[in-house]
Structure formats: structure tokens, C-alpha cells
Design an enzyme around this catalytic site. Structure first.
Site, PDB file in Angstrom:
ATOM      1  CE1 TYR A 158      31.190  -1.465  22.679  1.00  0.00           C
ATOM      2  CE2 TYR A 158      31.154  -3.554  21.510  1.00  0.00           C
ATOM      3  CZ  TYR A 158      31.825  -2.405  21.891  1.00  0.00           C
ATOM      4  OH  TYR A 158      33.114  -2.202  21.498  1.00  0.00           O
ATOM      5  NE  ARG A 214      31.925   7.500   7.992  1.00  0.00           N
ATOM      6  CZ  ARG A 214      32.280   7.361   9.254  1.00  0.00           C
ATOM      7  NH1 ARG A 214      33.099   6.406   9.603  1.00  0.00           N
ATOM      8  NH2 ARG A 214      31.800   8.157  10.191  1.00  0.00           N
ATOM      9  CG  ASP A 230      30.434  -1.406  14.175  1.00  0.00           C
ATOM     10  OD1 ASP A 230      31.641  -1.128  14.192  1.00  0.00           O
ATOM     11  OD2 ASP A 230      29.795  -1.702  15.198  1.00  0.00           O
ATOM     12  NE  ARG A 261      37.269  -2.222  13.638  1.00  0.00           N
ATOM     13  CZ  ARG A 261      37.111  -1.330  14.612  1.00  0.00           C
ATOM     14  NH1 ARG A 261      37.753  -0.206  14.588  1.00  0.00           N
ATOM     15  NH2 ARG A 261      36.269  -1.573  15.587  1.00  0.00           N
ATOM     16  NE  ARG A 288      39.234   5.218  13.513  1.00  0.00           N
ATOM     17  CZ  ARG A 288      39.262   4.983  14.818  1.00  0.00           C
ATOM     18  NH1 ARG A 288      38.965   5.935  15.654  1.00  0.00           N
ATOM     19  NH2 ARG A 288      39.576   3.798  15.271  1.00  0.00           N
TER      20      ARG A 288
HETATM   21  O1  CP3 Z   1      38.061  -2.929   8.045  1.00  0.00           O
HETATM   22  C1  CP3 Z   1      37.309  -3.650   8.737  1.00  0.00           C
HETATM   23  O2  CP3 Z   1      37.744  -4.441   9.587  1.00  0.00           O
HETATM   24  C2  CP3 Z   1      35.821  -3.645   8.422  1.00  0.00           C
HETATM   25  C3  CP3 Z   1      34.974  -2.870   9.201  1.00  0.00           C
HETATM   26  C4  CP3 Z   1      34.716  -3.068  10.690  1.00  0.00           C
HETATM   27  C5  CP3 Z   1      34.349  -1.963  11.498  1.00  0.00           C
HETATM   28  N1  CP3 Z   1      34.017  -2.449  12.737  1.00  0.00           N
HETATM   29  C6  CP3 Z   1      34.286  -0.572  11.052  1.00  0.00           C
HETATM   30  C7  CP3 Z   1      34.309   0.517  12.042  1.00  0.00           C
HETATM   31  C8  CP3 Z   1      34.667  -4.219  11.485  1.00  0.00           C
HETATM   32  C9  CP3 Z   1      35.000  -5.640  11.116  1.00  0.00           C
HETATM   33  C10 CP3 Z   1      34.220  -3.808  12.783  1.00  0.00           C
HETATM   34  C11 CP3 Z   1      33.982  -4.729  13.891  1.00  0.00           C
HETATM   35  C12 CP3 Z   1      33.844  -4.201  15.256  1.00  0.00           C
HETATM   36  N2  CP3 Z   1      33.145  -3.109  15.690  1.00  0.00           N
HETATM   37  C13 CP3 Z   1      34.349  -4.865  16.391  1.00  0.00           C
HETATM   38  C14 CP3 Z   1      35.108  -6.154  16.359  1.00  0.00           C
HETATM   39  C15 CP3 Z   1      36.508  -5.933  15.908  1.00  0.00           C
HETATM   40  C16 CP3 Z   1      37.411  -5.299  16.904  1.00  0.00           C
HETATM   41  O3  CP3 Z   1      37.999  -4.260  16.563  1.00  0.00           O
HETATM   42  O4  CP3 Z   1      37.543  -5.840  18.004  1.00  0.00           O
HETATM   43  C17 CP3 Z   1      33.994  -4.104  17.526  1.00  0.00           C
HETATM   44  C18 CP3 Z   1      34.348  -4.419  18.943  1.00  0.00           C
HETATM   45  C19 CP3 Z   1      33.218  -2.999  17.059  1.00  0.00           C
HETATM   46  C20 CP3 Z   1      32.589  -1.928  17.879  1.00  0.00           C
HETATM   47  C21 CP3 Z   1      33.146  -0.613  17.461  1.00  0.00           C
HETATM   48  N3  CP3 Z   1      32.681   0.110  16.396  1.00  0.00           N
HETATM   49  C22 CP3 Z   1      34.282   0.060  17.992  1.00  0.00           C
HETATM   50  C23 CP3 Z   1      35.087  -0.386  19.181  1.00  0.00           C
HETATM   51  C24 CP3 Z   1      34.481   1.198  17.187  1.00  0.00           C
HETATM   52  C25 CP3 Z   1      35.627   2.172  17.246  1.00  0.00           C
HETATM   53  C26 CP3 Z   1      35.351   3.418  17.979  1.00  0.00           C
HETATM   54  C27 CP3 Z   1      36.395   4.453  17.585  1.00  0.00           C
HETATM   55  O5  CP3 Z   1      36.077   5.332  16.775  1.00  0.00           O
HETATM   56  O6  CP3 Z   1      37.539   4.339  18.083  1.00  0.00           O
HETATM   57  C28 CP3 Z   1      33.475   1.217  16.220  1.00  0.00           C
HETATM   58  C29 CP3 Z   1      33.323   2.206  15.138  1.00  0.00           C
HETATM   59  C30 CP3 Z   1      33.889   1.775  13.839  1.00  0.00           C
HETATM   60  N4  CP3 Z   1      33.652   0.570  13.248  1.00  0.00           N
HETATM   61  C31 CP3 Z   1      34.707   2.549  12.995  1.00  0.00           C
HETATM   62  C32 CP3 Z   1      34.969   1.769  11.855  1.00  0.00           C
HETATM   63  C33 CP3 Z   1      35.754   2.143  10.632  1.00  0.00           C
HETATM   64  C34 CP3 Z   1      35.176   3.968  13.280  1.00  0.00           C
HETATM   65  C35 CP3 Z   1      34.070   4.888  12.896  1.00  0.00           C
HETATM   66  C36 CP3 Z   1      34.575   6.134  12.289  1.00  0.00           C
HETATM   67  O7  CP3 Z   1      35.538   6.126  11.487  1.00  0.00           O
HETATM   68  O8  CP3 Z   1      33.918   7.174  12.554  1.00  0.00           O
END
Ligand code: CP3
Length: 338
Positions: A147, A35, A71, A22, A26
Site C-alpha cells: 500500500y 458507521r 484496520d 471481516r 458491511r
Molecule cells: O471484522 C474484522 O475482520 C475486523 C476489522 C478489519 C477491517 N480491516 C475493517 C475494515 C480487519 C481485520 C481489517 C484488515 C485489513 N484491512 C486487511 C487484511 C484482511 C483482508 O481482508 O485481507 C486489509 C488488506 C485491509 C486494507 C483495507 N481496508 C481494505 C482492502 C479495505 C476495504 C475497502 C472496501 O471498502 O472495499 C479497507 C477498509 C475497511 N477495513 C472496511 C472495514 C470494515 C470498510 C470500510 C467501510 O465500511 O467504509
């Protein structure tokens, strides 16, 4: 070959490679700016934005690898599963997948479905410095299935576990389908130029070791083995999976990602022969610098027990993290003699 790729393969390095799960997200003001007003899944379909956001942490920190901005639910969305990502919540879907009839929603992607991914990866690879490899990624079958079955993020994964035990045939068919979709997503990224991949099983730690072995391991192993001939190192990561780290290693990745709960020297005993990635507690990045510095040195010393070590966090960067902390961690890791 880059230090990152050498460490994944357990080969000697001239400095310890580091990146952060990540790392694009954010905690970066430039991310929030890029974004602004663009929903997450739309951002993932726009190659210009994906290139910019993927490169942001590489520019800012000088990390040894980029992770593709996307994602784990993107390939599901691409085949028409009505899934969305709610800010601050995560992936949600109105109609969860819980019956054999629901499986029809999980078709295999056609090349056109993944065209925006192919284009974005090519854009990223051509913009990255040549010595900084791109890591592609996908969700592991269990984490994605949770999910789909729960309809959103879940604390107890109760419907998932209930289905797993009540209808094992449906469970295995569902995981096999999800695994095929993840394997296609990974193959697309590799063909477009990703030089390593990470399979995220973020929620597998909710399971017992026995259930992991019986209901999950074969499906994660199938995804990883589908990539065996493609000559990219494969990383397999879970949270709270120390209890069955040896089984996760058996899924066949070259490198195992470890969370902060287990010291890397103990992880090396549980996953013999595997390179390791990890494992600074992301919460500690909110502590004072001397605390973080001490932890970084401890982790590097413990990581010497493994054939290769890529420094990372034990899970993703938390939104409240000061980017300056990640910059200092990167510089400190790079300053230590491997
Ligand atoms: O920087 C990186 O690692 C690359 C991008 C990345 C994202 N999601 C971007 C994202 C990666 C590798 C993921 C993987 C992901 N997504 C996982 C596995 C990694 C982990 O953290 O365990 C999981 C479980 C998800 C599912 C998911 N998508 C979650 C739990 C969330 C967060 C919800 C929140 O806002 O708290 C997302 C959304 C997400 N994926 C965001 C980002 C940057 C946030 C979206 C936003 O900024 O509006």
C-alpha cells in the site's frame, strides 16, 4: 481456557471454534447504522464505536472469538503517514513511499499515538463475555509496504516488486520499519487484553516462493518473534499463498490461516505441526444452503488432519453476504462432534 485458544494451541476442544474474517462490517445492517456518516479512520479512533462494532457479530452469531474493529493502516495513520481509507477502494495515500528520504515518514509510535487503541481494546475486553477472547491483528510488512509503495490497492504490485529487486537495501529497511510499527500495534493490543493475534499478509500471494523467502519471510518472522514471550497464540494468514505455505509456517506462528484454494488436509502436510484456520470460500456463502452445509462438513473432516482447527472463511466476508448464512454456518460448525 476457551475452545478457540485451545484449538490455536493444538489442544483438545469440546466444540470446534469458529469466527469469520471481516465478521464486523458491511454485511451487517447494525454495522452500517453505527458507521453512518463516520469515516473509517475516525471510527477506528472512537473507542465507543470500536466497542459496539467489535461486539456486533459476537451478539448476532455467537462466534467463539471477537476480532478487534480497526484496520491494518491504523498504526501508520497514528504515526502521521498521510493515508486515508476510501469507501469501496481501500487504503490510499497521495505521497507514496519509494525513496530512502521517504522512510522518515515511518517513525515508531509513541505511547500517546496508540492511546485510542489501548483504550478501545480495554473497552472491548471489559464488554465481551469472559469466555470470548479478543483477537488483535496487524498487517504483515509486505502487505503494508505494498500500500505504501503503490499509493493504494494494486492488482500487480508492480512498483513494489520493482523496488524489492532494484534496491534490496531500501526494501529491507522499509520492511523492517513497517514491521516495527506492526509489532508495536500488536503489543499495545496484547497489553490491553487481546488474547490472540493475527498477522494478515493478504497480498503475499502475488510473490514467487523464492521472493517470499528472501524478501518477506525474515520480516514477518521478526514481527511474530517480537511477541514470542507474551503468551498469546499467533495466527499468520495469507491469500493465494498455498505454493509457499511451508515458508509461511516457518515465519513462526502457532496457527496458519489457509484460503479456499487448498484443502486443509493438504495444508496440514505442507505446514506440519501447525494448527490451521479456514477455509470456506466466502463467495459460496451466496450459494444455496445445502451447498454451504456440504462444504462446512467437508472442511471440518479435512481439518482433522491438523493438530488444531479453527473454522473460518478463506478470506473476509463479502459485503453481499446474508448474515443469516453466517448464523447457520456457526450453528452447523458447533453441532459437529470435534
Ligand atoms: O471484522 C474484522 O475482520 C475486523 C476489522 C478489519 C477491517 N480491516 C475493517 C475494515 C480487519 C481485520 C481489517 C484488515 C485489513 N484491512 C486487511 C487484511 C484482511 C483482508 O481482508 O485481507 C486489509 C488488506 C485491509 C486494507 C483495507 N481496508 C481494505 C482492502 C479495505 C476495504 C475497502 C472496501 O471498502 O472495499 C479497507 C477498509 C475497511 N477495513 C472496511 C472495514 C470494515 C470498510 C470500510 C467501510 O465500511 O467504509
Amino acid at each position: 481456557m476457551s475452545n478457540f485458544l485451545r484449538a490455536c494451541r493444538g489442544e483438545p476442544v469440546d466444540r470446534i471454534p469458529v469466527w469469520f474474517m471481516r465478521q464486523a462490517g458491511r454485511s451487517l445492517p447494525e454495522y452500517r447504522k453505527a458507521r453512518a456518516g463516520v469515516p473509517m479512520l475516525e471510527a477506528c479512533r472512537r473507542p465507543d464505536l470500536v466497542v459496539e462494532i467489535t461486539l456486533q457479530p459476537v451478539r448476532r452469531y455467537g462466534v467463539d472469538a471477537a476480532i478487534f474493529f480497526s484496520d491494518i493502516v491504523v498504526p501508520l495513520h497514528a504515526v502521521g503517514v498521510p493515508i486515508d481509507i476510501k469507501p469501496g477502494v481501500g487504503p490510499v495515500l497521495d505521497a507514496p513511499i519509494r525513496s530512502r528520504a521517504d522512510l522518515a515518514a515511518l517513525r515508531r509510535p509513541e505511547p500517546d499515538d496508540l492511546a485510542p487503541i489501548d483504550q478501545a481494546v480495554r473497552g472491548v475486553v471489559s464488554s465481551l463475555p469472559p469466555d470470548v477472547p479478543l483477537i488483535g491483528f496487524a498487517g504483515a510488512p509486505f502487505t503494508l509496504a505494498s500500500y505504501l509503495i503503490e499509493g493504494g490497492p494494486s492488482r500487480h504490485h508492480e512498483r513494489t516488486k520493482a523496488l524489492m529487486h532494484s534496491d534490496p537495501d531500501l526494501w529491507h529497511d522499509l520492511l523492517a520499519r513497517v514491521g516495527d510499527i506492526s509489532a508495536d500495534f500488536l503489543r499495545t493490543q496484547i497489553r490491553a487484553g487481546a488474547r490472540a493475534v493475527q498477522l494478515f499478509d493478504s497480498w503475499a500471494g502475488a510473490l514467487s516462493a523464492a521472493d517470499y523467502r528472501r524478501f518477506v519471510l525474515p520480516h514477518s518472522a521478526a514481527v511474530l518473534s517480537a511477541l514470542a514471550g507474551l503468551d498469546v497464540p499467533r495466527i499468520h494468514f495469507g491469500v493465494g499463498t498455498s505454493e509457499f505455505l511451508g515458508s509461511m509456517a516457518d515465519a513462526g506462528a502457532d496457527m496458519v490461516g489457509v484460503d479456499w484454494r487448498l484443502p486443509l488436509d493438504e495444508a496440514a502436510r505442507r505446514a506440519p505441526g501447525k494448527a490451521l484456520q479456514g477455509n470456506l470460500d466466502p463467495a459460496l456463502l451466496l450459494a444455496d444452503w445445502p451447498v454451504v452445509e456440504r462444504e462446512v462438513h467437508r472442511i471440518i473432516e479435512e481439518g482433522r488432519a491438523a493438530p488444531g482447527h479453527v473454522f473460518n472463511l478463506g478470506h473476509g466476508v463479502l459485503p453481499a453476504t446474508d448474515p443469516e448464512m453466517l448464523a447457520r454456518v456457526t450453528d452447523t460448525v458447533h453441532s459437529v462432534t470435534p
